[in-house]
Structure formats: structure tokens, C-alpha cells
Design an enzyme around this catalytic site. Structure first.
Site, short mmCIF file in Angstrom:
data_model
loop_
_atom_site.label_atom_id
_atom_site.label_comp_id
_atom_site.label_asym_id
_atom_site.label_seq_id
_atom_site.Cartn_x
_atom_site.Cartn_y
_atom_site.Cartn_z
CG PHE B 7 -1.89 -1.08 1.06
CD1 PHE B 7 -1.79 -2.24 1.31
CD2 PHE B 7 -3.37 -0.81 0.73
CE1 PHE B 7 -2.89 -3.39 1.21
CE2 PHE B 7 -4.28 -1.43 0.63
CZ PHE B 7 -3.83 -2.71 0.65
CB CYS B 8 2.47 3.38 -1.70
SG CYS B 8 2.15 3.11 -3.32
CG PHE B 9 -0.40 8.94 -3.15
CD1 PHE B 9 -1.60 9.35 -2.78
CD2 PHE B 9 0.26 9.82 -4.23
CE1 PHE B 9 -2.29 10.35 -3.35
CE2 PHE B 9 -0.44 10.58 -4.81
CZ PHE B 9 -1.50 10.74 -4.34
#
Lengths: 427, 104
Positions: B7-9
Site C-alpha cells: 500500500f502506498c499513495f
């Protein structure tokens, strides 16, 4: 404790928890996610505008010759009112939906409720009917507030269990449709009351009140040169240096302002008026977060092709393609720029100068301002600059800004490369 | 089958690391799926994944994501700055397996 440890401690213990609170705030997240929900529609609408109102006159003339004078009839009168023209309605729905979702209640009724709430506050024109511009940019902040407020009431009533319950034998889908009825009734009564109260004020309607008291003043401050230098210039960089996604943090507060400015510009562009704002979501994506925060593409290219250090060379090549498409986390963490006092200097200076130069160039009408069309943030320079403004000079300005970044980064790159090279030779 | 989510931007910045991890997993024949997602998808996916890896740039989400994952027993880990910077797929995948008490 050394200065560095003290400072790091301060960031870990004071700044990080603050960022955590801001970035995971359910209200701010609901606003951001609610606005993002309509993004695909906005981008499709924007493509229609870019084609239908193509920035190069020769191309327009060509189309007119082939398809007739009225070749772009589908643009401003058909596609635009159905996409960008409905942004306030999408937002009221999206914000209501996202807020309910984050509270783990059935979100779709909340989205619908948001739209109802927004309509309840709209004042009809003389002779009936709604004004089309009530659905667009003008009502963005009012839509956000309606979505949040109606959704909050809905969530509260559901959590209080003030809903109509059906016997167990009734199918779930049917009993669910009754669940939203009491919250809906409460919202209708409340919003009609609010509407009646505001009708007695000089503003006439809630939307006019929010527009004049909240939206326009906030946009004035938030899109000013100083406001932009502080938010997108200083804070964005500051957070990144400590390894936090600064853009996400700043956006969680600034998105409504930058988005509202974008849609206000689009409305002016459509009417052929002077564009009111410079700083929009697209401006930031293509001048401040260009090739990633800190405008690091030149630095990345230096690493890939000019470094003596093997490690930097490898990193530069790895990070080059993402950088061209405005994603630079590999470089920020790999070089690293995070917690690196040497690279922090150019990383700080470059965006601040980029904002100054591009803002003034637009303010003095040397180049065009963003027209409000939505372009994905991953669009590379110089196409990004050209598409967001319809002015080829803005694309050139992007290249000039990147060349400036190259000059600023070069001496610091030299220092860092030397250090990395020496470390490699030892080991 | 181990299901891993990064998960990241917007799920974009971890794409390079994702590729490195997938390459390594294939190389050693690990039975797992690895995908990158936007941080906003965490709530929907918490129940379907075995391990959630968080990009260091959004490490302040850790607490929130841990809350989302706790009911399903999904393991959560923040990728370290150094591993993320080096795009060290091998190290991150090994650590992810270690969270599940498995070795590669």
C-alpha cells in the site's frame, strides 16, 4: 544528545503524530476521497474539451473544414454539462458516501442523501428551474458541507439505532431500503429549516453564503503566491525530508481549495472570461510536483549518466522512467533525500523557485494560466504544461524550470556522488 | 498461497518494488500473489490479504491500517526506508514471510 538526534526526536514525537491525526482525519479523508471519486468523469470531460477546443487554431480550422463549422457541437453544450458541469453533485454524493463508508455503515444511501441535501438548499430561478451553474464549480464547498453534514446525521441515527426495523422474514434488500428512511426524513426537515433561515439573510441562500464567506476567501488565501509557497513549497518538502508523503499530507488539507480553483477557471474559460486563478490542482502537479516533489528529474538523470558511484548509477537508471512520469519515491528513498542534510538544500530551494517563476510568469500574462481541464498527474513535461493551459509556452516553461533545477542540484550531486564513490572504493 | 498487498499513495510508487518482489518470488518458486494498491483500498482488502505492507512514505497510516486488519488477523508491516530505497524485493518478501512465521 546531539542536535541531529534532538531534531529527529522532535519530528518522531511531535510532527509524526500530528501528521497522523491530520492525514487520517475522517472528515478530511472523506472530502479528499469524495473529490477523487469523480476524477475519471472529470478526466473524460477534459479530454472532450481538449479535443473540442483544441489549443492550436490550425487544427481547429482543419476539423471545421472536414466536419463543418459546427463540428464540436458535442463539447461545451453536451459533454461538459454532463461531466465537469455536475462536479458539485458528484462531490455531494462522493463526500457523503466516503464519510459513511469510513464509519462502516451502508454508504450508498448516504451518497444519495448528500445530493438531496444539496438540492434542498438550492434556490430556484424566477419562473422555476435550477440554474445549471449551481451544479458546478460555484457550489463545490457547499456540496462538501452538505455531503458531510447529511452523512453525519445518517451515521449518527444509524449508530443510535433510530431506524425502521423489519421482521426477520423480510428480505435483507427490502429491510435495508427502510433503514435510510428516518435519517432521510430528519435531513429533509433540517435542511429545509436551514434554507428558510438563510432566505431571511442578505445572502438569500446557503450556497451564496458559503460561496462568499468561505469558498472565495479561502481560495484567495490558498491560491496566493505566499499561500502556495508555504503549503506546496515549504510543508510538502519538509515532510518529504523526514520520509513522510508530504504531498498527501498537504493535499489532505488543500485539495478542496485547489480543486475549486480548477473548476472556477474552467467555468471562466468556457465563458471566455479572464481565468481567475493560477494555482489549481493541475498547476501544482505540473510545476511543483513536476517529476515528483523537488523536481528531481535532472538529479535522477545525473545519477544515471554522470555518477562515478555504481550505486547511484544503478539507482538513477531504476528511477528514471518513474521520474519522467512524475513519480520519484525510488529516488527520494534510494539516494536518499530522506534525512540527508546535503540533498535537503536543493530539494528545498528548487520547488520554491519553481513556484515563484511559474506563478509570476502566469500572473504577468507571459504564459497562459491553467484552463481547468483535468490532466492525470502522471502526464510528463512538456505535454502536461501544454495540455493544462493550452499554451505551448507553458510546456517550454516547464523545460526551463527543469533546467534551472539541474543547475541547482548539480553541485550537491557532485558532493554526494564523491561521498558515495569514496565509500564504495573503501569497501 | 500467501496473499501480499503493498500500500502506498495511489499504488504507484511501490510499483518498482512490486516488480522486484514478483521477480524474486518467481525465481524461488514461492506460492504467493503480490499486488500494489492505493492506501484508500485498505479497508476493502484487509480481510482478503495475509500480509499488508505499507510504503514508508505513508507510515503514519500504520495505526489505522492495523485497526482495519486486526479483526482478520492480517499481518501489517511498514517497509523500512532503506529496503524501500534499495528496492530490495528479496529482503521485503523474506520479512513478509517471517511475519507469518514462514521461511522462504
Amino acid at each position: 544528545m546531539s542536535m541531529k538526534e534532538k531534531f529527529t526526536g522532535f519530528v518522531e514525537n511531535k510532527v509524526m503524530p500530528f501528521v497522523g491525526v491530520v492525514s487520517t482525519n475522517k472528515i478530511l479523508l472523506a472530502i479528499r476521497d469524495g473529490l477523487v471519486l469523480s476524477m475519471p468523469v472529470m478526466i473524460v470531460g477534459s479530454i472532450a474539451i481538449v479535443i473540442g477546443d483544441f489549443p492550436v487554431k490550425a487544427v481547429q480550422d482543419f476539423f471545421a473544414m472536414v466536419f463543418g463549422e459546427n463540428w464540436n457541437w458535442w463539447n461545451w453544450d453536451v459533454i461538459n454539462p454532463a461531466t465537469m458541469g455536475l462536479v458539485a453533485l458528484f462531490t455531494a454524493c462522493g463526500v457523503g458516501y466516503s464519510y459513511a463508508k469510513s464509519h462502516e455503515v451502508e454508504p450508498l444511501p448516504a451518497g444519495i442523501l448528500g445530493v438531496t441535501a444539496y438540492f434542498l438548499l438550492l434556490v430556484q430561478m424566477d419562473g422555476g428551474g435550477f440554474a445549471a451553474d449551481d451544479f458546478g464549480a460555484k457550489g463545490l464547498f457547499a456540496a462538501i458541507i452538505c455531503g458531510l453534514l447529511s452523512s453525519a446525521i445518517y451515521i449518527w441515527l444509524i449508530k443510535k439505532n433510530l431506524v425502521i426495523k423489519m421482521p426477520d422474514s423480510v428480505p435483507v434488500s427490502i429491510s435495508r431500503s427502510f433503514t435510510a428512511m428516518i435519517p432521510m426524513g430528519v435531513v429533509v426537515i433540517l435542511f429545509v429549516t436551514i434554507r428558510t433561515i438563510f432566505a431571511m439573510t442578505p445572502y438569500g441562500s446557503v450556497n451564496e453564503f458559503i460561496l462568499n464567506v468561505l469558498q472565495l476567501p479561502l481560495l484567495g488565501v490558498g491560491t496566493s503566491l505566499l499561500g502556495t509557497e508555504i503549503t506546496a513549497g515549504f510543508f510538502n518538502t519538509f515532510f518529504w525530508i523526514f520520509g513522510i508523503h508530504g504531498t498527501l499530507v498537504v493535499q489532505s488539507v488543500m485539495t478542496p481549495i485547489w480543486e475549486a480553483a480548477k473548476y472556477a477557471n474552467l467555468a471562466a474559460y468556457q465563458s471566455g472570461l479572464e481565468l481567475p486563478y493560477i494555482v489549481t490542482t493541475e498547476y501544482l502537479d505540473h510545476f511543483v510536483f513536476l517529476t515528483g516533489s523537488g523536481l528531481t528529474l535532472p538529479l535522477c538523470a545525473m545519477c544515471a549518466f554522470k555518477s562515478r558511484s555504481e550505486q547511484l548509477k544503478k539507482l538513477g537508471k531504476l528511477a528514471l522512467v518513474p521520474s519522467i512520469f512524475n513519480v520519484n519515491e525510488p529516488l527520494i528513498y534510494g539516494l536518499p533525500i530522506v534525512m540527508n542534510p546535503i540533498m535537503a538544500i536543493p530539494f528545498f530551494i528548487t520547488p520554491i523557485l519553481s513556484i515563484l517563476i511559474s506563478y509570476l510568469a502566469m500572473a504577468w500574462n507571459i504564459v497562459g494560466k491553467p484552463t481547468g481541464v483535468a490532466v492525470p498527474f502522471t502526464t510528463p513535461a512538456p505535454f502536461g504544461g501544454f495540455l493544462i493551459t493550452g499554451d505551448i509556452k507553458v510546456g517550454i516553461l516547464q523545460i526551463l524550470v527543469l533546467l534551472m533545477a539541474a543547475v541547482i542540484y548539480y553541485p550537491f550531486f557532485k558532493i554526494w556522488d564523491k561521498k558515495c564513490f569514496e565509500e564504495e572504493s573503501i569497501s | 498461497m500467501v496473499k501480499i498487498g503493498l500500500f502506498c499513495f495511489a499504488g504507484m510508487s511501490t510499483s518498482v518494488l512490486l516488480k522486484k518482489m514478483q521477480e524474486y518470488a518467481q525465481e524461488i518458486g514461492a506460492d504467493c500473489t503480490i499486488n500494489a494498491y492505493a492506501e484508500t483500498k485498505a479497508a476493502d482488502l484487509a480481510s482478503q490479504l495475509d500480509v499488508v505492507l505499507i510504503g514508508p512514505q505513508i507510515k503514519y497510516y500504520q495505526k489505522r491500517i492495523e485497526e482495519l486488519c486486526a479483526p482478520y488477523g492480517t499481518k501489517v508491516m511498514v517497509i523500512s526506508n532503506v529496503d524501500f530505497g534499495r528496492m530490495d524485493g528479496k529482503k521485503v518478501l523474506t520479512d513478509a514471510y517471517a511475519l507469518l512465521g514462514k521461511t522462504l
